[in-house]
Design an enzyme around this catalytic site. Structure first.
Site, PDB file in Angstrom:
ATOM      1  N   ARG A   1       7.422 -23.629  -3.055  1.00 46.28           N
ATOM      2  CA  ARG A   1       7.087 -23.051  -1.750  1.00 46.28           C
ATOM      3  C   ARG A   1       8.038 -21.930  -1.336  1.00 46.28           C
ATOM      4  O   ARG A   1       8.180 -21.634  -0.157  1.00 46.28           O
ATOM      5  CB  ARG A   1       7.023 -24.140  -0.669  1.00 46.28           C
ATOM      6  CG  ARG A   1       5.894 -25.132  -0.895  1.00 46.28           C
ATOM      7  CD  ARG A   1       5.662 -25.998   0.333  1.00 46.28           C
ATOM      8  NE  ARG A   1       4.512 -26.862   0.104  1.00 46.28           N
ATOM      9  CZ  ARG A   1       4.604 -28.128  -0.322  1.00 46.28           C
ATOM     10  NH1 ARG A   1       5.807 -28.632  -0.584  1.00 46.28           N
ATOM     11  NH2 ARG A   1       3.535 -28.856  -0.497  1.00 46.28           N
TER      12      ARG A   1
ATOM     13  N   LYS B   1       5.999  -6.450  -1.179  1.00 45.65           N
ATOM     14  CA  LYS B   1       4.633  -6.659  -1.645  1.00 45.65           C
ATOM     15  C   LYS B   1       4.689  -7.147  -3.091  1.00 45.65           C
ATOM     16  O   LYS B   1       5.241  -6.471  -3.962  1.00 45.65           O
ATOM     17  CB  LYS B   1       3.820  -5.365  -1.574  1.00 45.65           C
ATOM     18  CG  LYS B   1       3.271  -5.056  -0.199  1.00 45.65           C
ATOM     19  CD  LYS B   1       2.313  -3.887  -0.261  1.00 45.65           C
ATOM     20  CE  LYS B   1       1.651  -3.630   1.074  1.00 45.65           C
ATOM     21  NZ  LYS B   1       0.694  -2.484   1.013  1.00 45.65           N
TER      22      LYS B   1
ATOM     23  N   GLU C   1       5.064   8.911  -6.941  1.00 41.01           N
ATOM     24  CA  GLU C   1       5.395   8.141  -5.741  1.00 41.01           C
ATOM     25  C   GLU C   1       6.469   8.840  -4.912  1.00 41.01           C
ATOM     26  O   GLU C   1       6.528   8.678  -3.693  1.00 41.01           O
ATOM     27  CB  GLU C   1       5.853   6.731  -6.120  1.00 41.01           C
ATOM     28  CG  GLU C   1       4.772   5.876  -6.793  1.00 41.01           C
ATOM     29  CD  GLU C   1       3.783   5.279  -5.801  1.00 41.01           C
ATOM     30  OE1 GLU C   1       3.865   5.584  -4.590  1.00 41.01           O
ATOM     31  OE2 GLU C   1       2.914   4.490  -6.242  1.00 41.01           O
TER      32      GLU C   1
ATOM     33  N   LYS D   1      10.803   4.491   2.861  1.00 43.92           N
ATOM     34  CA  LYS D   1      10.041   3.250   2.761  1.00 43.92           C
ATOM     35  C   LYS D   1      10.680   2.151   3.603  1.00 43.92           C
ATOM     36  O   LYS D   1       9.977   1.369   4.256  1.00 43.92           O
ATOM     37  CB  LYS D   1       9.925   2.789   1.312  1.00 43.92           C
ATOM     38  CG  LYS D   1       9.048   1.544   1.197  1.00 43.92           C
ATOM     39  CD  LYS D   1       8.483   1.316  -0.160  1.00 43.92           C
ATOM     40  CE  LYS D   1       7.435   0.198  -0.113  1.00 43.92           C
ATOM     41  NZ  LYS D   1       6.886  -0.109  -1.453  1.00 43.92           N
TER      42      LYS D   1
ATOM     43  N   GLU E   1       1.756  -4.631   7.388  1.00 41.94           N
ATOM     44  CA  GLU E   1       0.660  -3.661   7.427  1.00 41.94           C
ATOM     45  C   GLU E   1      -0.394  -4.029   8.464  1.00 41.94           C
ATOM     46  O   GLU E   1      -1.603  -3.979   8.224  1.00 41.94           O
ATOM     47  CB  GLU E   1       0.012  -3.567   6.038  1.00 41.94           C
ATOM     48  CG  GLU E   1      -0.613  -2.222   5.732  1.00 41.94           C
ATOM     49  CD  GLU E   1      -0.981  -2.091   4.264  1.00 41.94           C
ATOM     50  OE1 GLU E   1      -2.195  -2.104   3.967  1.00 41.94           O
ATOM     51  OE2 GLU E   1      -0.075  -1.964   3.431  1.00 41.94           O
TER      52      GLU E   1
ATOM     53  N   ARG F   1       2.433   0.996   7.904  1.00 39.25           N
ATOM     54  CA  ARG F   1       2.699   0.794   6.485  1.00 39.25           C
ATOM     55  C   ARG F   1       1.520   1.212   5.624  1.00 39.25           C
ATOM     56  O   ARG F   1       1.687   1.571   4.452  1.00 39.25           O
ATOM     57  CB  ARG F   1       3.070  -0.674   6.211  1.00 39.25           C
ATOM     58  CG  ARG F   1       3.482  -0.901   4.763  1.00 39.25           C
ATOM     59  CD  ARG F   1       4.156  -2.228   4.521  1.00 39.25           C
ATOM     60  NE  ARG F   1       4.563  -2.322   3.131  1.00 39.25           N
ATOM     61  CZ  ARG F   1       5.323  -3.282   2.639  1.00 39.25           C
ATOM     62  NH1 ARG F   1       5.772  -4.248   3.418  1.00 39.25           N
ATOM     63  NH2 ARG F   1       5.639  -3.299   1.354  1.00 39.25           N
TER      64      ARG F   1
ATOM     65  N   ASN G   1      -0.154   3.806   1.294  1.00 42.30           N
ATOM     66  CA  ASN G   1      -1.258   3.715   0.340  1.00 42.30           C
ATOM     67  C   ASN G   1      -1.931   5.057   0.089  1.00 42.30           C
ATOM     68  O   ASN G   1      -3.004   5.096  -0.540  1.00 42.30           O
ATOM     69  CB  ASN G   1      -2.298   2.700   0.838  1.00 42.30           C
ATOM     70  CG  ASN G   1      -1.752   1.294   0.882  1.00 42.30           C
ATOM     71  OD1 ASN G   1      -1.114   0.832  -0.059  1.00 42.30           O
ATOM     72  ND2 ASN G   1      -1.983   0.596   1.988  1.00 42.30           N
TER      73      ASN G   1
ATOM     74  N   HIS H   1      -3.852   5.689  -3.076  1.00 38.18           N
ATOM     75  CA  HIS H   1      -4.018   4.438  -3.795  1.00 38.18           C
ATOM     76  C   HIS H   1      -5.455   3.930  -3.829  1.00 38.18           C
ATOM     77  O   HIS H   1      -5.863   3.310  -4.814  1.00 38.18           O
ATOM     78  CB  HIS H   1      -3.098   3.370  -3.208  1.00 38.18           C
ATOM     79  CG  HIS H   1      -1.668   3.528  -3.601  1.00 38.18           C
ATOM     80  ND1 HIS H   1      -0.931   4.654  -3.273  1.00 38.18           N
ATOM     81  CD2 HIS H   1      -0.827   2.724  -4.300  1.00 38.18           C
ATOM     82  CE1 HIS H   1       0.305   4.516  -3.752  1.00 38.18           C
ATOM     83  NE2 HIS H   1       0.388   3.367  -4.367  1.00 38.18           N
TER      84      HIS H   1
ATOM     85  N   HIS I   1      -6.585   3.308  -7.385  1.00 42.10           N
ATOM     86  CA  HIS I   1      -6.909   1.980  -7.898  1.00 42.10           C
ATOM     87  C   HIS I   1      -8.298   1.970  -8.532  1.00 42.10           C
ATOM     88  O   HIS I   1      -8.533   1.263  -9.522  1.00 42.10           O
ATOM     89  CB  HIS I   1      -6.842   0.943  -6.785  1.00 42.10           C
ATOM     90  CG  HIS I   1      -5.432   0.578  -6.399  1.00 42.10           C
ATOM     91  ND1 HIS I   1      -5.144  -0.170  -5.274  1.00 42.10           N
ATOM     92  CD2 HIS I   1      -4.238   0.855  -6.970  1.00 42.10           C
ATOM     93  CE1 HIS I   1      -3.838  -0.332  -5.191  1.00 42.10           C
ATOM     94  NE2 HIS I   1      -3.270   0.283  -6.205  1.00 42.10           N
TER      95      HIS I   1
ATOM     96  N   HIS J   1      -0.183   3.591 -13.479  1.00 45.47           N
ATOM     97  CA  HIS J   1      -0.386   3.482 -12.032  1.00 45.47           C
ATOM     98  C   HIS J   1       0.006   4.767 -11.300  1.00 45.47           C
ATOM     99  O   HIS J   1      -0.758   5.278 -10.476  1.00 45.47           O
ATOM    100  CB  HIS J   1       0.417   2.303 -11.477  1.00 45.47           C
ATOM    101  CG  HIS J   1       0.383   2.210  -9.989  1.00 45.47           C
ATOM    102  ND1 HIS J   1      -0.762   1.910  -9.274  1.00 45.47           N
ATOM    103  CD2 HIS J   1       1.353   2.415  -9.052  1.00 45.47           C
ATOM    104  CE1 HIS J   1      -0.500   1.911  -7.981  1.00 45.47           C
ATOM    105  NE2 HIS J   1       0.782   2.216  -7.813  1.00 45.47           N
TER     106      HIS J   1
END
Length: 368
Positions: A121, A143, A185, A227, A237, A242, A246, A249, A253, A267
């Protein structure tokens, strides 16, 4: 050494940036440990170059460790990779107060972070990114995720690291293509809300890619600071702050999915093409000037990054690409928020355009 902080109250953590830090990592890890033991997770490429160095530094501080080496590549960020890693961690007798070191690029950082978010956990982890993309982006912000057949990063959690240790000298062993993917990036931070930094990239990007250490350090520090500021303002987000990270992205993606999440398109390369498409889509709808869209395309093309569907190796129709975007984790109420722009450094979030409009736009990009 430069030190920055991601300000998240009791969960705030430092980011250390400096040449040679991997050889000193033990001294920075030791104060965090409840017992003098840790675990290192890396990949087969990084292990050959840096595992012994990190291990020696830990040993010098009296810290014992075990290591787990996974195959290099995006395929490791999967259900199988997650199962193998979590079983190993449990087999090693991991305790909730232990810290696992993620030594590698974005794949290792994402996978280790997600595994640590669910084992017992939740246990702690430390990011030791060795690629430019991971140093300027994925190692900071919490993330974590794996990929599944339906799309990229669809199974994951927010789980912040306890420490990020960035050693820019690792970039000297990075293949040029991986370095370029990370540079995309870096450019992103200028395009989001800092036109001056994008101009800096135009002037210094080629030198950075050619090995200029000062340019690399400045790009990393500036990107990480940007960032950290955004994450502190909107960690999960929920306020569209935030979400600006993206940029490129959603399109990117879709390109990754169409190329099978393979080495056909890295990527960062997909993000580069995606940022160009986002600016061109914005220009096509009168949101930004064609000149600004061309400026983005020309810079990324000039440093050898994909800047169109063709240069990204994608010849699928717009409907196929839009179908991938429909699975995007950012979809809300059946609508996909897009990161578009009113000009260089003026990105914003909108759900005003449906996927049919995106498909039609992408159909028009096939011949460019």
């Amino acid at each position: 050494m430069e030190k920055l902080t991601v300000e998240l109250g009791a969960r705030s953590y430092p980011i250390l940036i400096g040449d040679g830090l991997l050889a000193e990592i033990g001294a920075h890890v030791a104060p965090l440990l409840k017992r003098p033991r840790t675990m290192i997770v890396t990949d087969s490429h990084v292990a050959d170059s840096y595992l012994a160095r990190v291990g020696a530094s830990l040993g010098a501080e009296g810290i014992s460790f075990s290591s787990f080496v996974l195959p290099a590549g995006e395929g490791t960020k999967s259900w199988d990779g997650l199962a193998r890693l979590t079983e190993w961690l449990i087999g090693e007798g991991i305790e909730r107060s232990d810290h696992v070191i993620a030594l590698g690029g974005g794949v290792i950082g994402d996978l280790v972070g997600f595994a640590c978010s669910i084992v017992k956990r939740g246990c702690a982890f430390i990011q030791a990114p060795t690629t430019l993309l991971a140093q300027v982006d994925s190692s900071v912000g919490g993330k974590t995720a794996i990929n599944v057949a339906a799309g990229k990063n669809l199974i994951g959690a927010f789980h912040q690291p306890a420490l990020v240790v960035i050693d820019p000298t690792t970039l000297a062993t990075l293949p040029p293509r991986e370095l370029g993917a990370g540079y995309a990036e870096v450019v992103k931070y200028g395009l989001i809300d800092d036109a001056g930094f994008f101009a800096w990239c135009e002037a210094n990007g080629a030198a950075l890619l050619a090995g200029d250490g000062e340019a690399r350090h400045r790009a990393i520090a500036h990107s990480v600071a940007a960032k950290a500021r955004i994450v502190a303002a909107d960690e999960r987000e929920t306020q569209d702050v935030r979400a600006l990270l993206n940029l490129g992205h959603s399109f990117g993606h879709a390109l990754e999915a169409e190329t099978g999440y393979s080495d056909r398109l890295l990527h960062g390369e997909a993000v580069a093409a995606g940022m160009v498409l986002a600016h061109q889509f914005s220009a096509a709808h009168g949101l930004c000037s064609a000149a600004d869209a061309a400026r983005v395309r020309d810079h990324l093309a000039g440093v050898g990054l994909p800047h169109s569907l063709t240069s990204a190796g994608v010849n699928s129709g717009g409907a196929a690409l839009a179908a991938h975007m429909a699975h995007d984790k950012k979809v809300r109420g059946g609508k996909l928020p897009l990161i578009l722009t009113r000009g260089i450094g003026q990105s914003f979030v909108t759900d005003a355009y449906g996927l049919d409009a995106v498909a039609a736009f992408l159909d028009g990009q096939q011949a460019t």
